[in-house]
Design a protein around this motif. Structure first.
Motif, PDB file in Angstrom:
ATOM      1  N   ASP A 165      -0.725   8.005  -1.086  1.00 19.07           N
ATOM      2  CA  ASP A 165      -1.811   8.897  -0.666  1.00 19.07           C
ATOM      3  C   ASP A 165      -3.042   8.124  -0.197  1.00 19.07           C
ATOM      4  OD1 ASP A 165      -0.229  11.040  -1.315  1.00 19.07           O
ATOM      5  OD2 ASP A 165      -1.161  11.372  -3.267  1.00 19.07           O
ATOM      6  N   LYS A 166      -3.220   6.924  -0.729  1.00 21.51           N
ATOM      7  CA  LYS A 166      -4.370   6.082  -0.340  1.00 21.51           C
ATOM      8  C   LYS A 166      -3.924   5.280   0.879  1.00 21.51           C
ATOM      9  CE  LYS A 166      -8.415   4.172  -1.322  1.00 21.51           C
ATOM     10  NZ  LYS A 166      -9.660   4.845  -1.239  1.00 21.51           N
ATOM     11  N   ASN A 167      -4.117   5.846   2.024  1.00 25.09           N
ATOM     12  CA  ASN A 167      -3.642   5.283   3.278  1.00 25.09           C
ATOM     13  C   ASN A 167      -4.494   4.108   3.737  1.00 25.09           C
ATOM     14  OD1 ASN A 167      -3.037   4.870   6.072  1.00 25.09           O
ATOM     15  ND2 ASN A 167      -2.169   6.929   6.139  1.00 25.09           N
ATOM     16  N   LYS A 168      -3.811   3.081   4.191  1.00 22.30           N
ATOM     17  CA  LYS A 168      -4.489   1.883   4.690  1.00 22.30           C
ATOM     18  C   LYS A 168      -5.420   2.201   5.857  1.00 22.30           C
ATOM     19  CE  LYS A 168      -3.314  -2.830   6.009  1.00 22.30           C
ATOM     20  NZ  LYS A 168      -2.206  -3.787   6.140  1.00 22.30           N
ATOM     21  N   LEU A 169      -5.036   3.146   6.673  1.00 21.55           N
ATOM     22  CA  LEU A 169      -5.840   3.479   7.856  1.00 21.55           C
ATOM     23  C   LEU A 169      -7.058   4.323   7.512  1.00 21.55           C
ATOM     24  CD1 LEU A 169      -2.913   4.322  10.304  1.00 21.55           C
ATOM     25  CD2 LEU A 169      -4.168   2.163  10.066  1.00 21.55           C
TER      26      LEU A 169
ATOM     27  N   THR B  63       4.017  -3.481  -0.387  1.00 19.42           N
ATOM     28  CA  THR B  63       2.888  -2.669  -0.833  1.00 19.42           C
ATOM     29  C   THR B  63       3.178  -2.153  -2.240  1.00 19.42           C
ATOM     30  OG1 THR B  63       3.768  -0.565  -0.031  1.00 19.42           O
ATOM     31  CG2 THR B  63       2.443  -1.861   1.538  1.00 19.42           C
ATOM     32  N   SER B  64       2.138  -1.685  -2.915  1.00 18.71           N
ATOM     33  CA  SER B  64       2.343  -1.138  -4.260  1.00 18.71           C
ATOM     34  C   SER B  64       3.182   0.135  -4.186  1.00 18.71           C
ATOM     35  CB  SER B  64       1.004  -0.885  -4.952  1.00 18.71           C
ATOM     36  OG  SER B  64       0.237   0.060  -4.256  1.00 18.71           O
ATOM     37  N   ALA B  65       3.054   0.911  -3.112  1.00 22.11           N
ATOM     38  CA  ALA B  65       3.860   2.129  -2.968  1.00 22.11           C
ATOM     39  C   ALA B  65       5.340   1.779  -2.846  1.00 22.11           C
ATOM     40  CB  ALA B  65       3.396   2.941  -1.757  1.00 22.11           C
ATOM     41  N   LYS B  66       5.661   0.754  -2.068  1.00 22.80           N
ATOM     42  CA  LYS B  66       7.066   0.328  -1.936  1.00 22.80           C
ATOM     43  C   LYS B  66       7.582  -0.237  -3.254  1.00 22.80           C
ATOM     44  CE  LYS B  66       7.115  -0.476   3.017  1.00 22.80           C
ATOM     45  NZ  LYS B  66       7.225  -1.440   4.103  1.00 22.80           N
ATOM     46  N   LEU B  67       6.747  -1.000  -3.941  1.00 21.48           N
ATOM     47  CA  LEU B  67       7.125  -1.553  -5.240  1.00 21.48           C
ATOM     48  C   LEU B  67       7.412  -0.422  -6.216  1.00 21.48           C
ATOM     49  CD1 LEU B  67       7.467  -3.867  -7.275  1.00 21.48           C
ATOM     50  CD2 LEU B  67       4.971  -3.858  -7.566  1.00 21.48           C
TER      51      LEU B  67
END
Length: 156
Positions: A54-58, A94-98
């Motif tokens: 939810d915390k998007n890099k962009l 990324t933490s999301a992928k992890l």
């Protein structure tokens, strides 16, 4: 303490890469409880949006986002047994992928044997010399543990 000083202290605390998010390390058998602790810790630090995506890099400063995301990955990896964290060191960009990879590997484990053991242990609890409060506390502890490991169903 001024607002800027409070923010600086908060940033210094958050920057601790050796922080463990959970009181126990992920060992491959305790995923349900471990993930519950990790979620509580991440939400308490306002970082849960990173692992959910939810915390998007962009949406923010990309450099700041990457710093926070790498920090979260270090917290997650430090909250695992070394042989488990080694499995996830490579490939987790990324933490999301992890978080997703950890969930894929451990959340679908067959908990039937563990659930059976919890139910067996619960049935063995006797009041004996305990007060009713102590007896109820022992039962509640097992019921709570069962809630963690038993999958939700939609059956009536």
């Amino acid at each position: 303490m001024t607002e800027s000083a409070t923010k600086e202290v908060s940033t210094m605390i958050d920057a601790n890469t050796s922080l463990k998010l959970t009181p126990m390390l992920l060992n491959g058998k305790n995923y349900q409880l471990w993930s519950k602790w990790a979620i509580i810790s991440l939400k308490g630090k306002g970082k849960y949006g990173h692992v959910t995506g939810d915390k998007n890099k962009l949406a923010t400063n990309p450099e700041e986002w990457e710093i926070h995301d790498n920090l979260i990955m270090s917290w997650l990896l430090n909250s695992m047994e070394p042989q488990i964290s080694e499995l996830f060191m490579i490939g987790a960009e990324t933490s999301a992928k992890l978080w997703t990879e950890i969930r894929k590997m451990y959340s679908k484990q067959n908990n039937f044997a563990h659930i059976f053991q919890i139910k067996h242990d619960t049935a063995q609890i006797k009041q004996n010399q305990r007060s009713i409060t102590q007896y109820f506390g022992a039962m509640k502890e097992k019921w709570d543990e069962l809630d963690i490991h038993q999958p939700d169903t939609i059956d009536p």
